[in-house]
Design a protein around this motif. Sequence first.
Motif, PDB file in Angstrom:
ATOM      1  N   TYR A  28      -1.960  -7.963   9.583  1.00 15.69           N
ATOM      2  CA  TYR A  28      -1.706  -7.875   8.094  1.00 15.69           C
ATOM      3  C   TYR A  28      -2.917  -7.186   7.569  1.00 15.69           C
ATOM      4  N   GLU A  34      -2.286  -3.437   7.880  1.00 11.84           N
ATOM      5  CA  GLU A  34      -1.253  -3.086   6.845  1.00 11.84           C
ATOM      6  C   GLU A  34      -1.945  -2.994   5.499  1.00 11.84           C
ATOM      7  N   TRP A  59      -4.369  -0.158   4.830  1.00 13.83           N
ATOM      8  CA  TRP A  59      -3.637   1.335   4.879  1.00 13.83           C
ATOM      9  C   TRP A  59      -2.839   1.295   3.427  1.00 13.83           C
ATOM     10  N   ARG A  60      -2.165   0.339   3.175  1.00 16.96           N
ATOM     11  CA  ARG A  60      -1.702   0.354   1.506  1.00 16.96           C
ATOM     12  C   ARG A  60      -2.574   0.909   0.627  1.00 16.96           C
ATOM     13  N   VAL A 108       2.139  -7.425   1.084  1.00 19.69           N
ATOM     14  CA  VAL A 108       2.356  -7.104   2.401  1.00 19.69           C
ATOM     15  C   VAL A 108       2.655  -8.545   3.061  1.00 19.69           C
ATOM     16  N   LEU A 150       6.392  -2.473   9.859  1.00 20.74           N
ATOM     17  CA  LEU A 150       5.082  -2.248  10.187  1.00 20.74           C
ATOM     18  C   LEU A 150       4.606  -0.720   9.966  1.00 20.74           C
ATOM     19  N   GLU A 151       3.793  -0.417   9.097  1.00 18.58           N
ATOM     20  CA  GLU A 151       3.716   1.020   8.719  1.00 18.58           C
ATOM     21  C   GLU A 151       2.171   1.677   9.370  1.00 18.58           C
ATOM     22  N   TYR A 173      -0.020  -0.810  11.680  1.00 21.61           N
ATOM     23  CA  TYR A 173      -0.313  -1.630  13.150  1.00 21.61           C
ATOM     24  C   TYR A 173       0.625  -1.456  14.359  1.00 21.61           C
TER      25      TYR A 173
END
Length: 294
Positions: free
Chosen positions: A197, A200, A203-204, A230, A259-260, A262
Motif C-alpha cells: 500500500y 500504491e 503512485w497515486r 487506497v 493493484l495499479e 505493486y
Amino acid sequence: MPELPEVETIRAALDPELAGATVIEAWGHPSAKFAQAPAAIGRRFVSVGRRGKYLLADLSSPPDPHGAQRRTPHTELGPPADSQLVVHLGMTGVLSLRPSRTPGTSHMPPEGDHVRAWWALDDRRTLVFSDVRRFGRLAVVAHGDYSGLPTLAALGPEPFDPMFSPSLLRAGVNATSRTIKTALLSQRIVAGLGNIYVDESLWRARIDPRRRTGLGRHRAEALHGAIVDVLAEAVDEGGTTLRDYRMLDGSSGEHQHRLEVYGRAGLPCLRCGSTLRSAVVDARTTVWCGSCQR
C-alpha cells in the motif's frame, strides 16, 4: 505480509464470532513468540480490535467469587476487559476457526502443518494460529500495557483517525532524511502501511518512492488522500491475497485484481503508458513509474 486492510478484514470477521466465548484450553509452541497462548485460559472474549497491523482481543477474567471487580470499562458480556490477547500475523500468519475435535481429545493440537497456537472455546470451536515462516507472534498482556511490545507502543496514528492529517503527515516525512518509502514503512508517521500500500499510495500521489527531500503542502495533501483512499478500497475488497493471506473463512481477498503498480514491474503504467520500473529501496522491492512519479 498482511497490512492494515487484511488485518482489519480478519478483525471484523473475528469480533462477532469470538464475543462471549470463553477459552477452556490452549496450547502454544514453546518458542517465546507463541508460548503465552495458555495465559488466556479461563478468560472470556469481549471484543476484537486492531492497532496498525496488530489484532487486539479484549479478554475478561472469570468473575471474582467475592464480587470484587477491577475498575475498567464494563461491557454487556459480563466482567470488564482486564487483559488482551495481542496477535501479529507476521508474513505468513493465518487465523481460522475450526470445529473442536471429539470430546476428550481436545488436548491434542489441531491437525495441520505449521500450527503455532490454538485456543479451545466453550462453544466447541477452536481458534487456530498457523504460521509457515514463524515471523508472527502473540502475547497476553494487561489491558493496554504494551511496554513489552515496543513496536506496538510506538505506532503512529491510524490512517482513518481524524488525528492523521496532511499537516501531520508532512511534518513526519519532513523530519527524516530517509527515503519517503522507508519513512512510511516505519509505522511511526502512520500505522498499518506495508510494502503493497505504500507503493500504491505513492503512485497515486505521483511521488517517487526514493525521494529524500521534504514534502510541500500540496504533495502532502495528495499523499494523505491517496493513503486513505487506497486503504479504504482495499478494506472494502477484503484485502490483497498474493500468496498466504486468507480471510477467516479461508477465502481470498479481491484487491489484488485492482493493484495499479505493486507487482507490475515491466508492464505499462496505467496512467501514462511508460514501463514501470523496479528496484530495491532500503531492502524493500519497490515498483514505480519513472515518468509519473517525480
